[in-house]
Design a protein around this motif. Structure first.
Motif, PDB file in Angstrom:
ATOM      1  N   VAL A  39     -50.573 -19.134  28.419  1.00  0.00           N
ATOM      2  CA  VAL A  39     -51.487 -20.013  27.679  1.00  0.00           C
ATOM      3  C   VAL A  39     -51.054 -21.474  27.775  1.00  0.00           C
ATOM      4  N   GLY A 157     -56.327 -18.271  27.052  1.00  0.00           N
ATOM      5  CA  GLY A 157     -55.915 -17.117  26.254  1.00  0.00           C
ATOM      6  C   GLY A 157     -56.680 -15.866  26.627  1.00  0.00           C
ATOM      7  N   GLY A 192     -53.959 -18.738  22.428  1.00  0.00           N
ATOM      8  CA  GLY A 192     -54.980 -19.655  22.933  1.00  0.00           C
ATOM      9  C   GLY A 192     -55.826 -20.251  21.822  1.00  0.00           C
TER      10      GLY A 192
END
Length: 246
Positions: A39, A157, A192
């Protein structure tokens, strides 16, 4: 130190961790280095790809403003401008030339130099407002790298989640490996969405607020310098500038 920023990010993270514990989960289950790498690394890579190097560098340098904001000099500028106004009224604009070596801020020094040079008030305002607009545009562009990060992080994410699920599907025959893959999948999504809404987007908004304050400060100075150029009463100039602080 901007304590509300520190309190805000601490409260946000603590609320998530405490909620995890209340629901019977373990904090350790949210610690997934692989998901973090996917991420954060992917988000920074995307931001670097979209941003020119000088803009990216400026955005990184501005990060400290979130916790250590730039010092406001509204009060000092009002006092200083009022003093210049009284000096110019008594001794003329050229007497202000002795003040130039004491001024560190390039924008303030340029404005005072234009005033000393006898530039017409309207032209003085035009020149300085162009510089303000250019500076503000540059700073806002740098601050927006964090807004961009807030847009990319949730998508990265999801990418991490999909990668985790692919890992799960590849190991359906080995149940011992399913847990790790599922954990990476869901934790990547949390990283995320969480980093975007708890860190990146709030940072961008805070930086925009600081930029707006700095622009207001410069506009206040321009108003004061134009007042001096017009020969306005020092008390009127000071009162008008104080309106910006209010």
């Amino acid at each position: 130190m901007d304590r509300i920023s520190l309190i805000g990010i601490t409260l946000g993270v603590a609320a998530i961790l405490v909620g995890q514990v209340i629901e019977g989960g373990h904090i350790a289950s949210l610690v997934q280095p692989t998901a973090f790498l996917i991420v954060i690394g992917g988000t920074l890579g995307a931001v670097m790809l979209q941003s020119p190097l000088p803009v990216f560098r400026q955005g990184i340098r501005m990060t400290k403003w979130v916790f250590v904001p730039p010092t406001s000099t509204h009060v000092e500028l009002i006092r200083q401008t009022a003093s210049w106004s009284m000096t110019a009224r008594k001794e003329g604009l050229l007497s202000l030339e002795a003040q130039l070596p004491r001024i560190a801020d390039p924008f303030v020094r340029k404005g005072l130099q234009l005033l000393i040079d006898g530039v017409e008030p309207q032209r003085l305002r035009e020149v300085l407002e162009v510089e303000i607009d250019a500076w503000a545009a540059q700073m806002r562009q740098a601050a927006r790298i964090w807004e961009a990060a807030g847009g990319y992080a949730p998508t990265i994410g999801i990418l991490g989640a999909v990668m985790g699920l692919i890992h799960v599907m590849e190991n359906l025959s080995d149940p011992s490996k399913l847990g790790a893959g599922i954990a990476v999948a869901f934790v990547a999504t949390i990283y995320g969405v969480g980093s975007a809404n708890l860190i990146f987007l709030p940072m961008s908004k805070k930086l925009m607020a600081h930029i707006a304050t700095a622009v207001s400060q410069r506009e206040m100075l321009v108003d004061g310098l134009v007042g001096i150029a017009n020969g306005d009463n020092p008390r009127i100039i000071e009162s008008r500038m104080q309106g910006y602080v209010a």
